[in-house]
Scaffold this motif. Structure first.
Motif, PDB file in Angstrom:
ATOM      1  N   THR A 250     -25.597 -38.964 -32.968  1.00 63.98           N
ATOM      2  CA  THR A 250     -26.532 -37.844 -32.892  1.00 63.98           C
ATOM      3  C   THR A 250     -25.906 -36.616 -33.540  1.00 63.98           C
ATOM      4  OG1 THR A 250     -27.404 -38.703 -30.802  1.00 63.98           O
ATOM      5  CG2 THR A 250     -27.915 -36.406 -31.342  1.00 63.98           C
ATOM      6  N   PHE A 251     -26.722 -35.880 -34.288  1.00 64.07           N
ATOM      7  CA  PHE A 251     -26.290 -34.635 -34.921  1.00 64.07           C
ATOM      8  C   PHE A 251     -27.070 -33.495 -34.261  1.00 64.07           C
ATOM      9  CE2 PHE A 251     -26.633 -38.127 -38.013  1.00 64.07           C
ATOM     10  CZ  PHE A 251     -25.281 -38.387 -38.210  1.00 64.07           C
ATOM     11  N   GLY A 252     -26.472 -32.892 -33.241  1.00 62.80           N
ATOM     12  CA  GLY A 252     -27.227 -31.984 -32.391  1.00 62.80           C
ATOM     13  C   GLY A 252     -27.171 -30.522 -32.768  1.00 62.80           C
ATOM     14  N   GLU A 253     -26.126 -30.106 -33.506  1.00 67.69           N
ATOM     15  CA  GLU A 253     -25.986 -28.696 -33.862  1.00 67.69           C
ATOM     16  C   GLU A 253     -25.611 -28.575 -35.333  1.00 67.69           C
ATOM     17  OE1 GLU A 253     -23.296 -26.516 -31.404  1.00 67.69           O
ATOM     18  OE2 GLU A 253     -24.143 -27.250 -29.533  1.00 67.69           O
ATOM     19  N   ILE A 254     -26.158 -27.553 -36.010  1.00 70.75           N
ATOM     20  CA  ILE A 254     -25.792 -27.251 -37.382  1.00 70.75           C
ATOM     21  C   ILE A 254     -25.883 -25.753 -37.590  1.00 70.75           C
ATOM     22  CG2 ILE A 254     -28.144 -27.672 -38.223  1.00 70.75           C
ATOM     23  CD1 ILE A 254     -26.825 -28.713 -40.843  1.00 70.75           C
ATOM     24  N   ALA A 255     -24.866 -25.177 -38.229  1.00 68.48           N
ATOM     25  CA  ALA A 255     -24.835 -23.732 -38.478  1.00 68.48           C
ATOM     26  C   ALA A 255     -24.353 -23.491 -39.894  1.00 68.48           C
ATOM     27  CB  ALA A 255     -23.919 -23.030 -37.478  1.00 68.48           C
ATOM     28  N   VAL A 256     -25.065 -22.638 -40.618  1.00 67.86           N
ATOM     29  CA  VAL A 256     -24.728 -22.311 -41.999  1.00 67.86           C
ATOM     30  C   VAL A 256     -24.109 -20.915 -42.032  1.00 67.86           C
ATOM     31  CG1 VAL A 256     -25.593 -22.044 -44.343  1.00 67.86           C
ATOM     32  CG2 VAL A 256     -26.646 -23.722 -42.809  1.00 67.86           C
ATOM     33  N   GLU A 257     -22.873 -20.832 -42.485  1.00 67.97           N
ATOM     34  CA  GLU A 257     -22.209 -19.536 -42.561  1.00 67.97           C
ATOM     35  C   GLU A 257     -22.839 -18.670 -43.657  1.00 67.97           C
ATOM     36  OE1 GLU A 257     -18.010 -19.464 -42.937  1.00 67.97           O
ATOM     37  OE2 GLU A 257     -17.644 -20.630 -41.099  1.00 67.97           O
ATOM     38  N   ASN A 258     -23.057 -17.384 -43.344  1.00 68.69           N
ATOM     39  CA  ASN A 258     -23.597 -16.419 -44.314  1.00 68.69           C
ATOM     40  C   ASN A 258     -24.862 -16.950 -44.986  1.00 68.69           C
ATOM     41  OD1 ASN A 258     -21.269 -14.726 -43.876  1.00 68.69           O
ATOM     42  ND2 ASN A 258     -20.123 -16.091 -45.230  1.00 68.69           N
TER      43      ASN A 258
ATOM     44  N   TRP B 110     -21.166 -28.414 -38.156  1.00 72.36           N
ATOM     45  CA  TRP B 110     -22.119 -29.279 -37.467  1.00 72.36           C
ATOM     46  C   TRP B 110     -21.391 -30.205 -36.499  1.00 72.36           C
ATOM     47  CZ3 TRP B 110     -22.437 -34.567 -39.613  1.00 72.36           C
ATOM     48  CH2 TRP B 110     -21.662 -34.741 -40.760  1.00 72.36           C
ATOM     49  N   THR B 111     -22.158 -30.913 -35.705  1.00 72.32           N
ATOM     50  CA  THR B 111     -21.559 -31.731 -34.646  1.00 72.32           C
ATOM     51  C   THR B 111     -22.027 -33.177 -34.744  1.00 72.32           C
ATOM     52  OG1 THR B 111     -23.356 -31.265 -33.071  1.00 72.32           O
ATOM     53  CG2 THR B 111     -21.455 -29.755 -33.083  1.00 72.32           C
ATOM     54  N   ILE B 112     -21.163 -34.068 -34.273  1.00 73.24           N
ATOM     55  CA  ILE B 112     -21.489 -35.490 -34.148  1.00 73.24           C
ATOM     56  C   ILE B 112     -21.235 -35.920 -32.704  1.00 73.24           C
ATOM     57  CG2 ILE B 112     -20.877 -37.846 -34.826  1.00 73.24           C
ATOM     58  CD1 ILE B 112     -20.083 -36.776 -37.562  1.00 73.24           C
ATOM     59  N   ASP B 113     -22.184 -36.620 -32.129  1.00 71.50           N
ATOM     60  CA  ASP B 113     -22.058 -37.231 -30.801  1.00 71.50           C
ATOM     61  C   ASP B 113     -22.087 -38.738 -30.996  1.00 71.50           C
ATOM     62  OD1 ASP B 113     -23.024 -38.568 -28.362  1.00 71.50           O
ATOM     63  OD2 ASP B 113     -23.428 -36.587 -27.553  1.00 71.50           O
ATOM     64  N   LEU B 114     -20.983 -39.409 -30.681  1.00 72.07           N
ATOM     65  CA  LEU B 114     -20.877 -40.865 -30.778  1.00 72.07           C
ATOM     66  C   LEU B 114     -20.832 -41.488 -29.384  1.00 72.07           C
ATOM     67  CD1 LEU B 114     -18.078 -41.250 -33.504  1.00 72.07           C
ATOM     68  CD2 LEU B 114     -20.520 -41.696 -33.817  1.00 72.07           C
ATOM     69  N   ARG B 115     -21.519 -42.613 -29.211  1.00 72.04           N
ATOM     70  CA  ARG B 115     -21.500 -43.303 -27.911  1.00 72.04           C
ATOM     71  C   ARG B 115     -21.493 -44.818 -28.118  1.00 72.04           C
ATOM     72  NH1 ARG B 115     -24.144 -39.236 -23.581  1.00 72.04           N
ATOM     73  NH2 ARG B 115     -24.065 -37.397 -24.901  1.00 72.04           N
ATOM     74  N   HIS B 116     -20.754 -45.496 -27.253  1.00 76.77           N
ATOM     75  CA  HIS B 116     -20.706 -46.966 -27.279  1.00 76.77           C
ATOM     76  C   HIS B 116     -20.147 -47.451 -25.939  1.00 76.77           C
ATOM     77  CE1 HIS B 116     -19.991 -51.088 -28.543  1.00 76.77           C
ATOM     78  NE2 HIS B 116     -20.752 -50.828 -29.594  1.00 76.77           N
ATOM     79  N   PRO B 117     -20.635 -48.583 -25.431  1.00 76.54           N
ATOM     80  CA  PRO B 117     -20.146 -49.069 -24.130  1.00 76.54           C
ATOM     81  C   PRO B 117     -18.757 -49.673 -24.146  1.00 76.54           C
ATOM     82  CG  PRO B 117     -21.876 -50.508 -24.986  1.00 76.54           C
ATOM     83  CD  PRO B 117     -21.835 -49.318 -25.883  1.00 76.54           C
ATOM     84  N   ASP B 118     -18.183 -49.916 -25.337  1.00 73.81           N
ATOM     85  CA  ASP B 118     -16.869 -50.562 -25.425  1.00 73.81           C
ATOM     86  C   ASP B 118     -15.888 -49.637 -26.137  1.00 73.81           C
ATOM     87  OD1 ASP B 118     -15.108 -53.079 -25.354  1.00 73.81           O
ATOM     88  OD2 ASP B 118     -15.123 -52.569 -27.492  1.00 73.81           O
TER      89      ASP B 118
END
Length: 413
Positions: free
Chosen positions: A259-267, A279-287
């Motif tokens: 998931t890419f939940g946040e993005i910010a552009v400087e200036n 920007w951000t990345i959210d990674l998830r997995h059960p193993d």
């Protein structure tokens, strides 16, 4: 034994009025006046059955019903009252108020447990105002130091320490004190139980979560004078990274999530090619092992695309929560309770992060899920039925009693 479903539902509806948002949800960000108003309402209800009230140094709130043996560690029921901005009425709140209903039911039926029973309200579970998420339980269990978290600031530059002081939510209760067990009841926040027509989810553990902070850098230039072939366009490069990473997970990691939940552009400017995108990345997995491979592949894709497009990319690990199995004895009490009550069920792994993930490293822990409409959560339209709320609380109450009795029998034996 069963709870009073009507009283539970009424308490959920009354709590939803605190910080109510225009489309039926609630906004109570951690340590805001709305959050404290929600805690105050809970305390008013707790006083009616003479629960003992205490806080710890990070603002976790504990309400205790005494047990027959004061030397025993408490069995704890917990969740949170803080919400996402314009969040739902049930995420976290349901677990707290169902826990209160369990204590009300024990009080009214004059049932005495061997262990003290506590209700925990964890501070800043959502991570919507202060990051990381699950902050209060992480400090309680020693995953983060108190000193480190007290200095964390929100987007307005206000730190946790100042807000705890302003709202008078700090106390002297010991961090990392012993719990006999921890139970957390929650809406699933996903569609699995509803799609499978199951009334209860018997949660066996939580999946691994990794949060990454990404900075992509190119070269700022004029939108009207720089030919497309001569650009170092950070925005396009970042967009391409996101698309390729989605395809990576879809094709190679069918149980994984990105998931890419946040993005910010400087200036940022309408007519300027941006130089830097955060920007951000959210990674998830059960193993855990597969998660490690997935993270490595993500980083490789980022580097390859950055090189191809003459960009630079910097990555920083913001937070890592390993996959967490729950305690077999606790899970079995839930399974036994569901079967005794005659509810349909399935075993399930939690896809979301919860305070129970932190507590599982501290004491025997498990969770109980109920379905939510459309699997929707972190949304004003989040919804459950009164019957679903009641059924989950029935399971919680009986699971607590089974665990309490099992330990007493083991001591006698």
């Amino acid at each position: 034994m069963k709870v009073n479903g009507k009283r539970l539902w009424n308490s959920l509806m009354d709590m939803a009025k605190v910080g109510a948002s225009e489309n039926g949800g609630s906004t109570r960000l951690a340590l805001t006046d709305q959050d404290i108003a929600g805690r105050t309402l809970l305390i008013e209800w707790a006083k009616k059955i003479d629960l003992t009230l205490k806080y710890d140094a990070i603002g976790n709130l504990f309400l205790q019903k005494a047990g027959l043996d004061s030397s025993l560690n408490p069995i704890v029921i917990g969740s949170h009252l803080d919400t996402q901005p314009k969040g739902g009425r049930f995420d976290g709140i349901y677990g707290v108020l169902a826990g209160l209903e369990v204590l009300y039911s024990l009080h009214e039926t004059a049932i005495e447990t061997h262990h003290p029973i506590e209700l925990a309200v964890w501070m800043n579970e959502e991570g919507a105002r202060f990051t990381p998420a699950m902050m209060g339980s992480a400090v309680f269990t020693g995953h983060f130091s108190l000193e480190e978290i007290l200095t964390v600031k929100d987007k307005q530059g206000i730190c946790v320490a100042d807000e705890l002081k302003r709202t008078q939510q700090q106390g002297e209760l010991e961090l990392q004190r012993a719990f006999e067990a921890y139970y957390e009841l929650h809406i699933e926040q996903g569609p699995v139980l509803e799609n499978n027509a199951k009334e209860i989810g018997v949660v066996t553990g939580g999946q691994a979560i990794i949060w990454l902070d990404i900075e992509t850098t190119g070269k700022a230039a004029h939108a009207g004078t720089t030919p497309m072939s001569m650009r170092h366009d950070t925005m396009i490069g970042t967009a391409k990274m996101m698309v390729d990473l989605e395809q990576l997970v879809l094709q190679k990691y069918p149980e994984g999530l990105i998931t890419f939940g946040e993005i910010a552009v400087e200036n940022s400017s309408r007519n300027t090619i941006p130089a830097t995108v955060n920007w951000t990345i959210d990674l998830r997995h059960p193993d855990d092992n597969t998660m490690e491979k997935m993270q490595q592949d993500v980083l490789q894709v980022l580097e390859q695309l950055a090189n191809t497009r003459s960009l630079t990319v910097n990555t920083k690990l913001h937070w890592h929560s390993p996959a967490t199995p729950f305690n077999e004895t606790c899970v079995q009490t839930v399974l036994d309770s569901v079967q005794t009550l005659g509810f349909s069920y399935q075993k399930i792994v939690s896809g979301a992060g919860h305070d129970a993930i932190n507590l599982a490293k501290h004491c025997p822990t498990t969770m109980i899920f109920i379905p939510c409409e459309g699997g929707l959560s972190h949304n004003e339209a989040e919804n459950i039925t009164a019957l679903q709320a009641e059924q989950g609380a029935h399971v919680l109450l009986n699971s607590i009693l089974k665990f309490d009795q099992q330990l007493k029998l083991a001591q006698v034996g």
